[in-house]
Design an enzyme around this catalytic site. Sequence first.
Site, PDB file in Angstrom:
ATOM      1  N   ASN A  16       0.853  -1.192   0.000  1.00  0.00           N
ATOM      2  CA  ASN A  16       0.000   0.000   0.000  1.00  0.00           C
ATOM      3  C   ASN A  16       0.887   1.240   0.000  1.00  0.00           C
ATOM      4  O   ASN A  16       1.497   1.578   1.014  1.00  0.00           O
ATOM      5  CB  ASN A  16      -0.902  -0.015   1.239  1.00  0.00           C
ATOM      6  N   LYS A  18       0.004   4.328  -0.291  1.00  0.00           N
ATOM      7  CA  LYS A  18      -0.656   5.501   0.296  1.00  0.00           C
ATOM      8  C   LYS A  18      -0.461   6.711  -0.626  1.00  0.00           C
ATOM      9  O   LYS A  18      -0.507   6.561  -1.847  1.00  0.00           O
ATOM     10  CB  LYS A  18      -0.129   5.738   1.712  1.00  0.00           C
ATOM     11  N   HIS A 117      -9.660   1.339   5.298  1.00  0.00           N
ATOM     12  CA  HIS A 117      -8.371   1.567   5.958  1.00  0.00           C
ATOM     13  C   HIS A 117      -8.532   2.585   7.075  1.00  0.00           C
ATOM     14  O   HIS A 117      -9.336   3.522   6.975  1.00  0.00           O
ATOM     15  CB  HIS A 117      -7.331   2.045   4.946  1.00  0.00           C
ATOM     16  N   GLU A 119      -6.860   5.027   8.014  1.00  0.00           N
ATOM     17  CA  GLU A 119      -6.618   6.430   7.640  1.00  0.00           C
ATOM     18  C   GLU A 119      -7.816   7.012   6.899  1.00  0.00           C
ATOM     19  O   GLU A 119      -8.123   8.203   7.047  1.00  0.00           O
ATOM     20  CB  GLU A 119      -5.339   6.511   6.801  1.00  0.00           C
ATOM     21  N   GLU A 189      -5.243  -4.986  10.765  1.00  0.00           N
ATOM     22  CA  GLU A 189      -4.221  -3.977  11.020  1.00  0.00           C
ATOM     23  C   GLU A 189      -4.523  -3.268  12.339  1.00  0.00           C
ATOM     24  O   GLU A 189      -5.355  -2.351  12.380  1.00  0.00           O
ATOM     25  CB  GLU A 189      -4.179  -2.927   9.896  1.00  0.00           C
ATOM     26  N   GLY A 195       2.725   2.185  11.061  1.00  0.00           N
ATOM     27  CA  GLY A 195       3.693   3.260  10.956  1.00  0.00           C
ATOM     28  C   GLY A 195       4.525   3.498  12.194  1.00  0.00           C
ATOM     29  O   GLY A 195       5.315   4.440  12.226  1.00  0.00           O
ATOM     30  N   SER A 235       3.564  -2.320  10.407  1.00  0.00           N
ATOM     31  CA  SER A 235       5.009  -2.384  10.672  1.00  0.00           C
ATOM     32  C   SER A 235       5.633  -3.702  10.228  1.00  0.00           C
ATOM     33  O   SER A 235       6.520  -4.247  10.896  1.00  0.00           O
ATOM     34  CB  SER A 235       5.286  -2.135  12.166  1.00  0.00           C
TER      35      SER A 235
END
Length: 483
Positions: A16, A18, A117, A119, A189, A195, A235
């Site tokens: 991904n 992003k 997702h 985000e 996730e 991250g 991660s």
Amino acid sequence: MKYNETVPRRPLVIGNWKMNLDHVQARQWLLEYAASNTEWQHRMEDSDVMVNRVEIGVLPSFTSLLAIRDMARATTLEPQLFFGAQNVSELDAGAYTGDISAQMLAALDCRYVLLGHSEQRRYHPEDDEKIDQKMRVVLDSGMTPIVCIGETKLGREDGIGIDYALNQLVSALRLLSCDDVSRVIVAYEPVWSIGTGKAPDPTVIESALADIRDFINATFGSDVASRVRILYGGSVNPGNAAEIIRRYGVDGFLVGGASLDPAKFADICHRAAEASVVRLRRSAHTIYRPGRRTVEEFADSTLEAPHRMTATKVAQGHADTIGWRAALALAAYRTVGFQWLEEQAAIELEDAADASGSGVVGFDADVLRDMIWANRLRIIESMMKLIDERRIRGMFSIRQWLIECDDSLSADRRGELLAEEFANVACMRAYYEMDTGLEFDQFRKPFVAGYLLSDVDTKNRLWRARGIDRKLHSPWKNGRGGL
């Protein structure tokens, strides 16, 4: 190099990107990835090592999709590297400036579409009502949805664990059939790991994915659960990929930051191919404690009589839909947990075999789903008891749970009913805490009206902040909500 052809689910690694890499940088990424992949293939062929065939894909920005498609077709990458989109609109076409439809992505030969997702949920925001519609349009357009689920740091600290992620999965799958779900990819996730460079312990990942697969089994059956690929994301890097992919039930990765480096991403793919050939056995027990009631409490209902009548009515009268089955499975997970139900089923089968004198125990693969349906009244009662005791985070009343489980409601109607119920719950708490001396009805009418007025006014302010003047309806008028 020898390929293992016995793996039940082909491992999958998705990168991904992003909001990174424009179309020029994407072309360079493909060249470097191809070089790293070719070098590994030559090395494996010389060593004659057994590996799994790994499905590999990337999710670039919308502006890079066409460039990647054309370059993949012009090189040897096309049969080895697939691609997809990071989001899609739930709408087919029309005056929706900035949206991208599923048909547009399908025309570019996209294989995957990422949905839900964290985000997207956080920054735009994307709610569960839209995600289930997006799942539907992606599947109808011949593409594969990758639905993201996972708990926040606050959720982990509160001890709700995988319960939160399963609730997201219930919302995402409620419009789908069993055949549809078998085509879905689930990506777990944990938001607190994305991250940060801090992946959970592999045993935690294994337990979470096992609970997700058990939930799919409990809702859709063992055949569907055996086909759904469940990925881990958060991660992932070349240093931990091999250890994680060896765990039972881990079907691959959704890779974020590490996918921007083509050499690192290729290394993760190669480690997945090598390490996934030999898997560890499933741990005997989940590390989570999903069940919030003891077996004794589950067997002996202490729910008050009016609620028991409601539970009986719901158990007997609710239509047998996928959405309702999913809600029951989640309630079973929250009350006693799947493990107890499976153990109870084994005991019942043994007793039946002894009573018949056959001594043969035939364990059905769908026993978990069947046990939940057979015990649905007790599960509903147990769930209501937990809600009444304020032991389910984010659940303030039994009526709230029943509204959320009612898949016959439209999104707007569900929102109206929930707003009214939240107003009623807040009113009850305020009434007993303030001790105003007023009769309850005298207190309730202005309180609930004010609550709903604030709720609608908040929505109106959000529209005006977007430059749109829109007057929403007032749900407290015309006798609605008991006013």
